[in-house]
Every structure is written in structure tokens, then in C-alpha cells.
Design a protein around this motif. Sequence first.
Motif, mmCIF file in Angstrom:
data_model
loop_
_atom_site.group_PDB
_atom_site.id
_atom_site.type_symbol
_atom_site.label_atom_id
_atom_site.label_comp_id
_atom_site.label_asym_id
_atom_site.label_seq_id
_atom_site.Cartn_x
_atom_site.Cartn_y
_atom_site.Cartn_z
ATOM 1 N N VAL A 20 1.031 -1.233 -0.027
ATOM 2 C CA VAL A 20 0.065 0.033 -0.206
ATOM 3 C C VAL A 20 0.873 1.208 -0.002
ATOM 4 C CG1 VAL A 20 -1.896 1.345 1.352
ATOM 5 C CG2 VAL A 20 -1.884 -1.164 1.048
ATOM 6 N N LEU A 24 0.659 3.823 -3.286
ATOM 7 C CA LEU A 24 0.160 4.824 -3.192
ATOM 8 C C LEU A 24 1.392 6.343 -3.038
ATOM 9 C CD1 LEU A 24 -2.717 4.412 -0.596
ATOM 10 C CD2 LEU A 24 -2.756 4.597 -3.071
ATOM 11 N N GLN A 72 -6.492 -0.066 5.614
ATOM 12 C CA GLN A 72 -7.806 0.593 5.280
ATOM 13 C C GLN A 72 -7.445 2.289 5.783
ATOM 14 O OE1 GLN A 72 -10.076 -1.865 7.851
ATOM 15 N NE2 GLN A 72 -11.071 -2.636 6.131
ATOM 16 N N CYS A 75 -5.393 4.275 3.291
ATOM 17 C CA CYS A 75 -6.168 4.751 1.782
ATOM 18 C C CYS A 75 -7.250 5.503 2.219
ATOM 19 C CB CYS A 75 -6.835 3.272 1.411
ATOM 20 S SG CYS A 75 -5.893 1.955 0.874
ATOM 21 N N ASN A 82 -8.942 6.604 -4.380
ATOM 22 C CA ASN A 82 -8.052 5.692 -5.280
ATOM 23 C C ASN A 82 -9.063 4.356 -5.214
ATOM 24 O OD1 ASN A 82 -5.923 3.410 -5.814
ATOM 25 N ND2 ASN A 82 -4.879 5.485 -5.773
ATOM 26 N N LEU A 84 -8.038 1.460 -5.267
ATOM 27 C CA LEU A 84 -7.173 0.560 -4.491
ATOM 28 C C LEU A 84 -8.152 0.008 -3.236
ATOM 29 C CD1 LEU A 84 -4.696 -0.936 -4.251
ATOM 30 C CD2 LEU A 84 -3.752 0.627 -2.578
ATOM 31 N N TYR A 85 -8.962 1.131 -2.767
ATOM 32 C CA TYR A 85 -9.828 0.807 -1.784
ATOM 33 C C TYR A 85 -11.284 1.620 -1.979
ATOM 34 C CZ TYR A 85 -11.973 -0.271 3.179
ATOM 35 O OH TYR A 85 -12.619 -0.663 4.139
ATOM 36 N N THR A 157 -6.790 -4.330 -5.473
ATOM 37 C CA THR A 157 -7.262 -3.481 -4.268
ATOM 38 C C THR A 157 -6.528 -4.152 -3.303
ATOM 39 O OG1 THR A 157 -9.252 -5.248 -3.603
ATOM 40 C CG2 THR A 157 -9.664 -3.629 -5.249
#
Length: 237
Positions: A20, A24, A72, A75, A82, A84-85, A157
Motif C-alpha cells: 500500500v 500510493l 484501510q 487508503c 483511489n 485500491l480501496y 485492491t
Amino acid sequence: MTMKLYAVSDGPPSLAVRMVFQTLNIPYELIDVDFIAGEHMTAEYAKMNPQKEIPVLDDAGFYLSESIAIMQYLCDKYAPNNPLYPRDPAKRAIVNHRLCFNMAFYYSAISAHCMAPIFFDYQRTDMSLKKVNNALNVLETYLREGGTKYAATDNVTIADFALITATICLEAINFDLSTYPLVIKWYERFKQENPDSWIIANAGMQEIAQFEKNPPDLSHMNHPFHPTRKAKVSTGV
């Protein structure tokens, strides 16, 4: 202030969180926790995480454990829009489901079969093998019935990060996945389409493979996971 992540280099939960950060492009300081030396069992570490599990995030004095919660949080705080989540309630629900599935069903079975015999006083058994195959069968079903490229949606994700880092444990011990074609397709697609994330996962997998061949020496009596003790099999490392 730069965030700090207390992690282990071969721990699937730690690897998932690192993915993550990398995806990001969030700056952070990676602090290696010496699991073999029991650094996570110290009173100082327990101040950050009373569960004494790894990883732990330190965001300017805000301590957060549990890899799912950390992913979580990152994100939501740093990339709320994003994919991703995803923010869409239905899509997010599937991502959250896959994360829970991994924690309680998929990685828990894999950890007990792959990791516990390396780091704890446990043996691989017909029952532990049955649980892994059961977990793989369920993942195969989700991939088939979901009809998406990845575990929850058509894009990667955080659920994939968790599930991929669990699956590397199987590759590390040369587990035969041939009866799970959709799992193989998903796993190989991740490797090909997410090379930067795979670099992180593969490095951890190679370490696990080495430990599989040469288990760490935990014979020193002061170690909290001395082989003569039955230790808790945790999904937090």
C-alpha cells in the motif's frame, strides 16, 4: 513527521501493508523487527501493540496494529478516491469481505500449514492440508462466481495484497496449485501486471523458502517461541 512501519521482511501482513505504501507513493520509515530475537515481545513494543504482533504503524504517535486496519487507514487518509480501496458501498463491501475471508479463513489455514511448522512447534498434518485445500477451493469459487480480474473488482485492491501475500507462503513450500486454475491465473496476473508490488512479495517469499529449507534456531531458552512450548499460531506475523 514521517510515518514508521514496524514490520518483518517475510511476514505476509507486513508485506501487504508495504504494498500500500509503495502503490500510493506514501513516504515512510521501515523499521525491521527481529522476530527471531523476540523484539516484538518486549515491554516497549507492547506499548505500541499489546497483542505483540507485527506489523504496527506509528503515525506521529498514533499507533495502529492489524494489517487490514492499517491498509484501510492509509487508503482513507491519503488516497480516499483511489480504487485500491473503492468508496462505492457495494464494491467496498466485497473488498472488506475478501479481507475478512483472508484473515479468518484463507491465511489462517495457510499460516498454520506453511508458517507454523517453520517458526513454531507444529507439524503439517492431513488436517492442516485439508484446511488449506478447503480455503483454496473457496477462493477458486469467489474468483469464478465474481467474474472479476482480481479478487474483489476488475482492478487491484488491498484485498489482493492480503490474499497474494498469503499465497506466497504456498509457493515458498512448493505447494501444488494445479487443481486451482483460477487461483493460478489470478496469482500470475498479479505478478505480471503489478511488478513493483510483486518485488515486495517475492522478496518475502524467497525468505520464507529459505526458512523452509533451513528453519531458524529457536533453541535458546529465553526465546518466547522456544520449540518446547506450544505457541499461539498468529495471523499477525
